[in-house]
Every structure is written in C-alpha cells, then in structure tokens.
Design a protein around this motif. Structure first.
Motif, PDB file in Angstrom:
ATOM      1  N   GLU A 274      -1.925  -1.988  -4.271  1.00  0.00           N
ATOM      2  CA  GLU A 274      -2.961  -0.568  -3.474  1.00  0.00           C
ATOM      3  C   GLU A 274      -2.837  -0.766  -2.421  1.00  0.00           C
ATOM      4  OE1 GLU A 274      -6.080  -0.961  -6.716  1.00  0.00           O
ATOM      5  OE2 GLU A 274      -5.416   0.239  -8.526  1.00  0.00           O
ATOM      6  N   PHE A 275      -1.797  -0.710  -1.867  1.00  0.00           N
ATOM      7  CA  PHE A 275      -1.478  -0.679  -0.224  1.00  0.00           C
ATOM      8  C   PHE A 275      -1.265   1.325   0.124  1.00  0.00           C
ATOM      9  CE2 PHE A 275       2.114  -0.459   3.331  1.00  0.00           C
ATOM     10  CZ  PHE A 275       0.865  -0.231   4.231  1.00  0.00           C
ATOM     11  N   VAL A 276      -1.583   1.737   0.812  1.00  0.00           N
ATOM     12  CA  VAL A 276      -1.315   3.869   0.893  1.00  0.00           C
ATOM     13  C   VAL A 276      -1.141   3.363   2.033  1.00  0.00           C
ATOM     14  CG1 VAL A 276      -1.587   5.587   0.524  1.00  0.00           C
ATOM     15  CG2 VAL A 276      -2.921   4.773  -0.589  1.00  0.00           C
TER      16      VAL A 276
ATOM     17  N   ASN B 120      -6.687  -0.401   8.350  1.00  0.00           N
ATOM     18  CA  ASN B 120      -6.305  -1.738   7.824  1.00  0.00           C
ATOM     19  C   ASN B 120      -4.760  -1.259   8.290  1.00  0.00           C
ATOM     20  OD1 ASN B 120      -8.794  -2.526   6.551  1.00  0.00           O
ATOM     21  ND2 ASN B 120      -7.730  -1.205   4.564  1.00  0.00           N
ATOM     22  N   VAL B 121      -4.873  -2.836   9.813  1.00  0.00           N
ATOM     23  CA  VAL B 121      -3.530  -3.643   9.662  1.00  0.00           C
ATOM     24  C   VAL B 121      -3.027  -4.352   8.670  1.00  0.00           C
ATOM     25  CG1 VAL B 121      -2.521  -3.976  11.265  1.00  0.00           C
ATOM     26  CG2 VAL B 121      -4.227  -2.076  12.025  1.00  0.00           C
TER      27      VAL B 121
ATOM     28  N   GLY C 293      -9.173   0.450   0.129  1.00  0.00           N
ATOM     29  CA  GLY C 293     -10.363   0.828   0.745  1.00  0.00           C
ATOM     30  C   GLY C 293     -10.584   2.300  -0.001  1.00  0.00           C
ATOM     31  N   PRO C 294     -11.546   2.854   0.584  1.00  0.00           N
ATOM     32  CA  PRO C 294     -12.049   4.450  -0.519  1.00  0.00           C
ATOM     33  C   PRO C 294     -11.205   5.443   0.014  1.00  0.00           C
ATOM     34  CG  PRO C 294     -13.499   4.256   2.063  1.00  0.00           C
ATOM     35  CD  PRO C 294     -12.656   2.545   1.683  1.00  0.00           C
ATOM     36  N   ASN C 295     -10.355   5.775   1.497  1.00  0.00           N
ATOM     37  CA  ASN C 295      -9.042   6.778   1.091  1.00  0.00           C
ATOM     38  C   ASN C 295      -8.033   6.041   0.364  1.00  0.00           C
ATOM     39  OD1 ASN C 295     -10.877   7.801   2.922  1.00  0.00           O
ATOM     40  ND2 ASN C 295     -10.066   7.292   4.977  1.00  0.00           N
TER      41      ASN C 295
ATOM     42  N   ASN D 176      -2.043  -7.787  15.428  1.00  0.00           N
ATOM     43  CA  ASN D 176      -2.079  -8.802  14.445  1.00  0.00           C
ATOM     44  C   ASN D 176      -3.189  -8.009  13.141  1.00  0.00           C
ATOM     45  OD1 ASN D 176      -2.684 -11.784  15.509  1.00  0.00           O
ATOM     46  ND2 ASN D 176      -3.195  -9.955  17.117  1.00  0.00           N
ATOM     47  N   PRO D 177      -2.925  -8.536  11.841  1.00  0.00           N
ATOM     48  CA  PRO D 177      -3.696  -7.915  10.714  1.00  0.00           C
ATOM     49  C   PRO D 177      -4.812  -8.451  11.294  1.00  0.00           C
ATOM     50  CG  PRO D 177      -1.733  -9.829  10.413  1.00  0.00           C
ATOM     51  CD  PRO D 177      -1.663  -9.771  11.835  1.00  0.00           C
ATOM     52  N   ASP D 178      -5.169  -6.350  10.386  1.00  0.00           N
ATOM     53  CA  ASP D 178      -6.763  -6.669  10.979  1.00  0.00           C
ATOM     54  C   ASP D 178      -7.540  -5.875   9.359  1.00  0.00           C
ATOM     55  OD1 ASP D 178      -9.739  -6.592  11.442  1.00  0.00           O
ATOM     56  OD2 ASP D 178      -9.213  -4.772  12.781  1.00  0.00           O
ATOM     57  N   VAL D 179      -7.917  -6.476   8.331  1.00  0.00           N
ATOM     58  CA  VAL D 179      -7.934  -6.121   6.919  1.00  0.00           C
ATOM     59  C   VAL D 179      -9.578  -5.877   7.050  1.00  0.00           C
ATOM     60  CG1 VAL D 179      -8.054  -6.199   4.329  1.00  0.00           C
ATOM     61  CG2 VAL D 179      -5.703  -5.928   6.026  1.00  0.00           C
TER      62      VAL D 179
END
Length: 454
Positions: free
Chosen positions: A37-39, A57-58, A15-17, A7-10
């Motif tokens: 802005e997803f890495v 984050n998933v 995030g900082p990384n 399941n998505p988990d944000v």
C-alpha cells in the motif's frame, strides 16, 4: 534528491494521503494484485532506487516494478536523451497503418524510432542467428505471437511443452502455458495439447543433481515422450517447447545446466522450436543481455518486455509467417515514447557497462545476504541483479516483506516462500550495502516472536 546521499525515511505506511489515493482507486477499479500500500508521488523527488510517496516517505525500491523500470526512477541515463525530444500527439501508431521516422533518413534521425529499436534487438540477439522482430504492447502479447509463429511454422502441430512452476502471462493463451499458482488459471478455458514436464532446479549456485523427476533411467521425460520407439507424442506435431531460462513468478528458480542442455538437444534432435520467455530475466537483468546466454541452449524465439518497455518477439525470418496480416498488434506500428525508452535502455547498458555492474553488484549482494544468514533462511541465489532469498515458511517470507517495508525497503514475494530483489542495473556499491543491510535487519526481526502480526 541526491542519489549519492539519499536514505530511506519512513514515518508510517500507508500514510493518510496514501490511504486517500488507495480508497479513491478502489472505488471503481476491479480487484487486482497490489503488493504494497505504497503510492508513488510522481511529482515528488525520486532518483535511481529512491522514491518518495504522497506522504513524503522516502523508500528504497528493490523491485524496479518487477523489472519494468530497469534503471529505477528519473535516471539521467535515460531522461537526458528523452529531454531532447518534444512530445507529439499521437504517441502511438495503431496497427501497421504507417511507419514513422524523425527526419529525412534513419542514419540522421533526431531520435530512435521503433525501426531503430528492432535493429538494436537484432544486434543483441545475433548470437542466436535472429534477424527479425515483431513489436507489441506487452510480454503476454510477445508470448502469444511466439506461439502463433511457431504454429504457423508447423501447421500440423497440435502439442506444446511447458514446465512445472512456469508463468507466461495473463491472456488465455499464455495462461494455457502457466503452471504456477492456480489462482491465475482457475475456471478459465485453455488451449488444448499443452503438456508439462518438471523444471530441474539448480541448488543455490551449484549444479547438484536434481530429484524433480525430469531425468529418468532412459534419458528425460521430454525425450522419452517424443522418441519414435516407446514415445507417445509425435515430435512433428509439437509446435514448440517454452521455458523461462530463470523462473520468475514461480520462485526465482534457476535451472540445472544439464537440464538446459538436454532440452536444447531434444529440440534440436526433433526440430522443435525452443521459445524462451525473457520477459522478466532479459535485457541485462542477470549480467548478460539474455538469461539464455548463461546456459547451453540455442533459443529459436525470444519473448521480451518489461525492461524493454515494449513487447517484442524476436526470431529468425524463416520462422515468421511470410503472409501479411498473420500477425498484428495495436503497438505494431510503433509507440514513439516506448521505442525511445527501449532503445535508450539498450544504449545505456552498453555505454555504462551495466552488464558488468549487474554481475559485480549481484555478487556483492549475495555475499552480504549469506554472511551470517539465520537458520530460517533456506537459500540465497541469483544471477546478476536477479536475486532471491528463500525462507523456511511462507509466513516468514511475508513477515520479512512487512518488516522491510517498515524500514523503507520495497521487496516482492514470489513462489511459495521466496523474496525476489531487482535493484536497478546501475546500482552502486553503497545502494546494495544499504538495501541488503535493511533486508538483513528485517530478516532478523522476522525471526523473533515480536515480529509476528497479532
């Protein structure tokens, strides 16, 4: 990661990384388009539509990298076969300097070479009498080569026709055919002789009459321009007509059937090659191998890429130049890994009945999106797993993209006020229900004043 239970988990995005990676990238990279802005953490867990970023984050990815990852992440339908092959160096064969194979003959090869991919592409395009393929690096190159072979076929030609809202690539040649957002073409030189006519769009899943102006009292704008009596363009001087069977960047616009039949008839009447740009819509995305298969057209050239992992210009031998060195590409000799990925993708589509799955899951998604859609949703449309939700304003669309991301769903905008969805071709009923549920929550949130950014 267990795809059946993920399941998505944000927590927060970026995030900082992720911010460190983003800042590092932009130190020396030219400005370009990044929708989120997803890495992606390529060392993290990922399976099908589920992917982990560098902060843990998933997310549920319903973009499939604009269709370039047709089965999502780390899909065993592809990876199982790739693991049987040990990587070699070099992986690319430059130009047409040599062939490559695996073992004594093609029939007993340990893995598919580019020659096998070409054979498979001919097989899935045989309904159009196509028997010849030229491979290249990208979709833009596939379109460039489509332009080249049609001009070679009609050496006296100096015109071409494209359609309003079209997008065909980022090279100067393909930009000359592009008629979507002007930011793509501003200040760049272009090939002369390119004419534009309206794209006659269907309304939702219906074929209601269109008021775009393509059809006239005397036929159509295209036919009127070419007819011997009263026309202003000699059809013998038209190298090709090119169309996206379903417009991608232009807004996931689905064509009117009568419009497509008219284009096909005009091209047949005047012996003008019809080039279809299947870079985003092809290779099973719409529930057929090619989006063209849904419509009453007989394309002469297919340009493919993205889901295929390579660029491919597919046509008949009589359209291709017979003289050597008229066509060329760094990829032309073959990219070992991309050839295998493309061949294995085509095999997976057949082996796992993914055309039927795309059709069924697409139907499910549209039903879920349409049930109780709020007033600010203007339209829900799609074929297979090439889906679109159109909103009343561009701002609302952008709000929905942000709200979906906050909840762990990756989507993409297109056109002026539309969100496009491209789930993996093997998406399950659970994954569609989960993703559409998140999107519906985002749509509801975007309809409230509190959702607006300060």
């Amino acid at each position: 990661m267990d795809r059946d239970t993920a399941n998505p988990d944000v927590v927060t995005l970026p995030g900082p990384n992720a911010q460190k990676w983003i800042d590092f990238h932009h130190e020396h990279s030219a400005p370009s388009e990044f929708s989120h802005e997803f890495v992606w953490d390529v060392t993290g867990e990922a399976d099908g539509p589920f992917v982990t970023d560098v902060d843990g984050n998933v997310l549920l990815d319903f973009t499939c990298h604009i269709g370039a990852a047709p089965l999502g992440y780390n899909n065993e339908k592809i990876l199982d076969k790739l693991r049987e092959f040990s990587l070699v160096e070099p992986m690319k064969v430059a130009g047409q300097d040599m062939y490559f194979g695996a073992g004594p003959d093609p029939e007993t090869a340990e893995f598919p070479a580019s020659s096998h991919l070409v054979e498979k592409l001919v097989d899935v395009s045989s309904q159009y009498g196509m028997d010849t393929v030229f491979l290249s690096n990208s979709g833009a190159e596939a379109m460039e080569n489509a332009m080249k072979i049609t001009h070679d076929h009609k050496p006296a030609a100096k015109y071409a026709y494209t359609f309003d809202g079209s997008f065909h690539g980022r090279t100067l040649g393909t930009l000359s055919l592009t008629r979507s957002n002007e930011v793509y073409t501003r200040h760049y030189p272009e090939i002369g002789g390119v004419r534009m006519v309206p794209f006659c769009e269907a309304s939702g899943d219906t074929d209601d009459a269109c008021d775009c102006g393509f059809f006239t009292e005397n036929g159509s704008q295209l036919r009127n321009a070419l007819q011997p009596e009263g026309g202003h363009v000699n059809p013998d001087e038209v190298a090709f007509v090119t169309i996206e069977p379903i417009q991608g960047v232009g807004g996931y616009r689905f064509p009117n059937t009568e419009f497509m039949a008219e284009i096909d008839d005009v091209c047949e009447t005047y012996d003008i090659p019809l080039v279809v740009d299947e870079i985003q819509s092809g290779v099973g995305r719409t529930g057929e191998m090619w989006a063209s298969d849904h419509y009453p057209i007989e394309p002469d050239v297919i340009a493919s890429a993205k889901a295929l992992r390579t660029g491919a210009t597919i046509s008949r031998s009589d359209l291709f130049p017979s003289e050597k060195n008229r066509l060329g590409s760094t990829f032309g000799g073959g990219d070992l890994l991309a050839s295998m990925q493309g061949a294995f993708t085509l095999e997976a589509i057949e082996e796992y009945d993914l055309l039927d799955n795309a059709t069924e899951r697409g139907r499910q998604a549209k039903e879920l999106l349409r049930d109780g859609a709020p007033a600010h949703v203007d339209d829900v449309r799609g074929k297979g797993l090439m889906l679109a939700v159109e909103f009343d304003t561009a701002d609302r669309r952008d709000d929905v993209v942000r709200e979906a991301l906050k909840r762990g769903l990756l989507t993409l905008g297109c056109g002026s006020k539309t969100i496009r969805l491209l789930p993996p071709l093997d998406s399950t009923e659970r994954e569609i229900e989960l993703g559409v549920g998140i999107l519906n929550e985002a749509i509801e949130a975007a309809g409230t004043p509190s959702a607006k950014p300060a």
